[in-house]
Design an enzyme around this catalytic site. Structure first.
Site, short mmCIF file in Angstrom:
data_model
loop_
_atom_site.label_atom_id
_atom_site.label_comp_id
_atom_site.label_asym_id
_atom_site.label_seq_id
_atom_site.Cartn_x
_atom_site.Cartn_y
_atom_site.Cartn_z
CD GLU A 7 -2.96 -1.07 0.12
OE1 GLU A 7 -3.25 0.05 -0.36
OE2 GLU A 7 -3.47 -2.12 -0.29
CD GLU A 19 -5.26 9.36 -1.39
OE1 GLU A 19 -5.97 9.39 -2.42
OE2 GLU A 19 -5.71 9.35 -0.24
CG ASN A 39 -12.17 3.71 7.92
OD1 ASN A 39 -12.89 2.90 8.50
ND2 ASN A 39 -11.87 3.60 6.64
#
Length: 293
Positions: free
Chosen positions: A146, A155, A193
């Site tokens: 990831e 990101e 989340n």
């Protein structure tokens, strides 16, 4: 009499004002003294009630007689908190961690991972040594995949940051619509989340999601939260998959479900399996069965 009252009034005002001056403030309490680590826990040693050991950088006290029961994995041990000066007994050593992630960003420290283990003490601490090593390898495989070898802390595509805010949630996005982008070893994202993980970990991640990119331990804790508590699109948590023998393939399903499994993206599944086999090779452990989904 009036003059005396005036003097007393002035003195009272002076005292009240002085209480708010910097020099009048009470000294801050002294920081808590550091606690030294007890002797390292040993699976072959029998411990009676009151026996104290260290494990994963924390001290533990036995509630009753025990042997070969990992601290944190069973209720026989009481967590006495973090300690200093101990030796890491995580199933993956620092040298192995360095070999797995030779080009990682400096943010991702081995100590940050060790410090995060207290959040979910059963992680890579349940079952046989082989089971524990496989679970740790599987977890680090997905972190490797990831975050591209732990090279990225957040990101890359900022154009997608705004997507990760779900305003249908009652708590909204108090840190801003673009604040809940992916961060950490599994690119942890979405406001719901951050809210759920923050509540579980005792951290205000909803209002301060940047904590995940400031503190290595918090970054690892968010990844451990998902690994140990969330089924995702699968039928079990990744922890349950590795401890229960379902195998590495079920951890892929718990992360991405049909996006990769059942023919969704076989190339991605193969890439994850290859990384898992590489990491288990570094650890010198057989990867086991159930590798694909």
């Amino acid at each position: 009499m009036n003059r005396i009252k005036s003097v007393l009034t002035v003195l009272s005002a002076v005292v009240a004002t002085a209480a708010f001056l910097p020099g009048a403030a009470q000294a801050a309490p002294a920081p808590a003294a550091e606690v030294s680590c007890a002797p390292l826990w040993s699976s072959s040693t029998a411990y009676g009630a009151g026996g104290t050991v260290s494990h994963h950088g924390r001290n533990w006290t036995a509630k009753w007689w025990t042997q070969n029961e990992n601290p944190g994995a069973t209720s026989v041990w009481k967590d006495e908190g973090a300690c200093t000066g101990g030796v890491s007994d995580f199933v993956i050593s620092e040298d192995e961690f360095d070999a797995i992630f030779p080009d990682r960003a400096p943010f991702y420290t081995y100590q940050g991972l060790i410090d995060a283990l207290h959040a979910y003490p059963r992680f890579a601490n349940t079952g046989t040594e082989t089971t524990r090593a496989r679970e740790a390898a599987a977890f680090l495989t997905h972190a490797d995949f990831e975050s591209v070898g732990l090279r990225y802390v957040k990101e890359i595509n900022e154009a997608n940051y705004w997507i990760k805010c779900d305003y249908s949630q009652p708590f909204g996005c108090p840190a801003g619509q673009k604040a809940y982008y992916g961060r950490g070893p599994i690119m942890f994202s979405w406001n719901f989340n951050y809210k759920a993980a923050g509540d579980a970990l005792g951290l205000d991640l909803l209002n301060d999601p940047w904590m995940v990119e400031r503190d290595p331990s918090v970054a690892w804790q968010t990844a451990l939260w998902y690994w140990n508590t969330q089924n995702g699109p699968g039928t079990m948590t990744s922890h349950e998959a590795m401890v229960g023998g379902a195998g590495f393939g079920e951890t892929i399903r718990s992360l991405n479900g049909s996006l990769e499994c059942n023919g969704g993206n076989p190339a991605s599944v193969e890439a994850r399996v290859a990384k898992y086999e590489r990491i288990t090779g570094i650890l010198g452990v057989n990867p086991g069965s159930g590798l694909t989904c």
